[in-house]
Design an enzyme around this catalytic site. Sequence first.
Site, mmCIF file in Angstrom:
data_model
loop_
_atom_site.group_PDB
_atom_site.id
_atom_site.type_symbol
_atom_site.label_atom_id
_atom_site.label_comp_id
_atom_site.label_asym_id
_atom_site.label_seq_id
_atom_site.Cartn_x
_atom_site.Cartn_y
_atom_site.Cartn_z
ATOM 1 N N GLY A 116 33.892 28.282 75.507
ATOM 2 C CA GLY A 116 33.892 29.468 74.653
ATOM 3 C C GLY A 116 32.610 29.585 73.860
ATOM 4 O O GLY A 116 31.750 28.699 73.872
ATOM 5 N N ARG B 224 28.657 29.134 69.334
ATOM 6 C CA ARG B 224 27.643 29.506 68.343
ATOM 7 C C ARG B 224 27.170 30.949 68.528
ATOM 8 O O ARG B 224 26.168 31.356 67.966
ATOM 9 C CB ARG B 224 26.439 28.573 68.442
ATOM 10 C CG ARG B 224 25.805 28.579 69.821
ATOM 11 C CD ARG B 224 24.579 27.730 69.871
ATOM 12 N NE ARG B 224 24.063 27.668 71.239
ATOM 13 C CZ ARG B 224 22.792 27.524 71.538
ATOM 14 N NH1 ARG B 224 21.903 27.426 70.593
ATOM 15 N NH2 ARG B 224 22.402 27.458 72.795
ATOM 16 N N ARG C 129 31.359 35.393 82.383
ATOM 17 C CA ARG C 129 30.807 34.299 83.184
ATOM 18 C C ARG C 129 31.791 33.879 84.265
ATOM 19 O O ARG C 129 32.969 34.242 84.225
ATOM 20 C CB ARG C 129 30.538 33.081 82.279
ATOM 21 C CG ARG C 129 29.809 33.395 80.996
ATOM 22 C CD ARG C 129 30.205 32.401 79.895
ATOM 23 N NE ARG C 129 29.587 32.750 78.610
ATOM 24 C CZ ARG C 129 28.479 32.171 78.137
ATOM 25 N NH1 ARG C 129 27.886 31.227 78.824
ATOM 26 N NH2 ARG C 129 27.978 32.545 76.979
ATOM 27 N N ARG D 97 20.743 39.039 72.012
ATOM 28 C CA ARG D 97 20.498 39.297 73.428
ATOM 29 C C ARG D 97 21.392 40.424 73.931
ATOM 30 O O ARG D 97 22.468 40.685 73.373
ATOM 31 C CB ARG D 97 20.698 38.030 74.262
ATOM 32 C CG ARG D 97 22.111 37.535 74.358
ATOM 33 C CD ARG D 97 22.179 36.272 75.201
ATOM 34 N NE ARG D 97 23.550 35.795 75.330
ATOM 35 C CZ ARG D 97 23.880 34.655 75.918
ATOM 36 N NH1 ARG D 97 22.945 33.877 76.428
ATOM 37 N NH2 ARG D 97 25.145 34.285 76.007
ATOM 38 N N ASP E 106 29.721 27.790 83.671
ATOM 39 C CA ASP E 106 29.862 28.649 82.494
ATOM 40 C C ASP E 106 28.538 29.306 82.123
ATOM 41 O O ASP E 106 28.510 30.169 81.239
ATOM 42 C CB ASP E 106 30.408 27.861 81.306
ATOM 43 C CG ASP E 106 29.546 26.665 80.950
ATOM 44 O OD1 ASP E 106 29.523 25.713 81.760
ATOM 45 O OD2 ASP E 106 28.899 26.663 79.899
ATOM 46 N N ASN E 107 27.455 28.909 82.787
ATOM 47 C CA ASN E 107 26.156 29.547 82.555
ATOM 48 C C ASN E 107 25.784 30.498 83.681
ATOM 49 O O ASN E 107 24.617 30.895 83.808
ATOM 50 C CB ASN E 107 25.058 28.486 82.410
ATOM 51 C CG ASN E 107 25.213 27.673 81.138
ATOM 52 O OD1 ASN E 107 25.861 28.112 80.187
ATOM 53 N ND2 ASN E 107 24.615 26.497 81.106
ATOM 54 N N GLY F 16 27.561 25.546 65.073
ATOM 55 C CA GLY F 16 27.502 26.964 65.407
ATOM 56 C C GLY F 16 26.146 27.605 65.219
ATOM 57 O O GLY F 16 26.007 28.815 65.383
#
Length: 486
Positions: free
Chosen positions: A90, A93, A183, A176, A252-253, A126
């Site tokens: 999840g 941060r 993902r 961003r 997850d990336n 975070g």
Amino acid sequence: MKALADLVFDNRFARLGDAFSTPVLPEPLEQPRLVVASAQAMALLDLDPAEADTELFAEIFAGHKLWSDAEPRAMVYSGHQFGVYNPRLGDGRGLLLGEVVNDAGEHWDLHLKGAGQTPYSRMGDGRAVLRSSIREFLASEYLHALGIPTTRALCVTGSMTPVWRERQESGAMLLRLAPSHVRFGHFEYFYYTNQHEQLKVLGEHVLSCHFADCLSAENPWAAMFRAVVERNAALIARWQAYGFCHGVMNSDNMSILGITFDYGPYAFLDDFDAKHICNHSDDSGRYSFSNQVPIAHWNLAALAQALTPFVEVEQLRETLALFLPLYQAHHLALMRRRLGFTQAQEGDGELVERLLQLMQGGAVDYSLFFRRLGERAPAEALRQLREDFVDLAGFDQWAQDYAARTAQEGADQTARRARMHAVNPLYVLRNYLAQNAITAAEQGDYGPVRELHAVLSRPFEEQPGMQTYTERPPEWGKHLEISCSS
């Protein structure tokens, strides 16, 4: 052009509910100041570039203020990290502030990294630090300038907030942009927790918002997976053709949109080394440069597993089998362009492979080789490039074959030079250049990072007075290993 206050929000992902994300407010940074902003990224939101000079700009993107229509939420997902499944990751941060709709009707996620603790922070604080925020900003905008699909970076905001990593550093936030931050790990999370109803909701959301052309297929989920395979084949081909090392290709990336996502310890190759490992934490070399192709295939297989409730296994296997041939076709087409070829010939793949083998173990700067190859007529350019190779006899034979192949194109040198310079960058985001800009920024001087960003925004064009950015890296700057800590 719009002011910040005029942005229009339509928070589609937030409307999916609390099973998919958790409401969280950003934790403000102390004494925020703008480090760098991208006018090109701001244009995606129709934002006036002058907004970056306002006090409100730094306050919003340091967590002090929010739009009334923003709904900041931390997304939940899981994923395979270095091949090992982690059941609950999840946004630890980062926060999805909301989705902005621009005048063209496009949706753009506003995702704030370094926004403080969330329910998914585990033992983390975070926060993000200035160096990692600058690195992701530069990479996002540079890959876009190269034509490589990527998330975009709108700005970096620095602060006086102390953050502890290997040493005390200053906290920062990166804003961003992407059409979606979903993902592979989102699908894995709902699959492995047996929340198949939520998995269906997630898939239908992604289909309707991002793969609408798949909805008319016999099985929209199968069509979507094929599109994801095709996009990733094209993406990884671009990474390999331009010498980009991601460094942390955990599932997850990996973006469901097939764009470069979650920059960590990335690098562009300096001297060519197919075995290069840019991540200091990657002891086994799982995410080395040469492994990026099989790892992309592995991650797609992990995604396919999560789609089995909605797509037959055999159909997923057949689609997955398309990845490698699609990658090879894309990569060869890109390398043809980098070598100055306009026509496809049967022996081109072997010519490319021989070149890469000859580069290995030498002192061949991967990016500058192609740029300099187009500077002069082939024979003259090859004579000047020869000295960086170890196997001189092998290179001489390759050079002879390349010159003969180039002669078959029939174009004059002026046209060849223009064609090659349009695809071979003069300016490369090298780790030592990024580090120099970071060092200055950590001392309060943001001029170098802003200049580097401006230069990299036009990587193919020769820019007067910017010769220093075209030079080969010093020995200390070659093959820098970057850690995951940020």
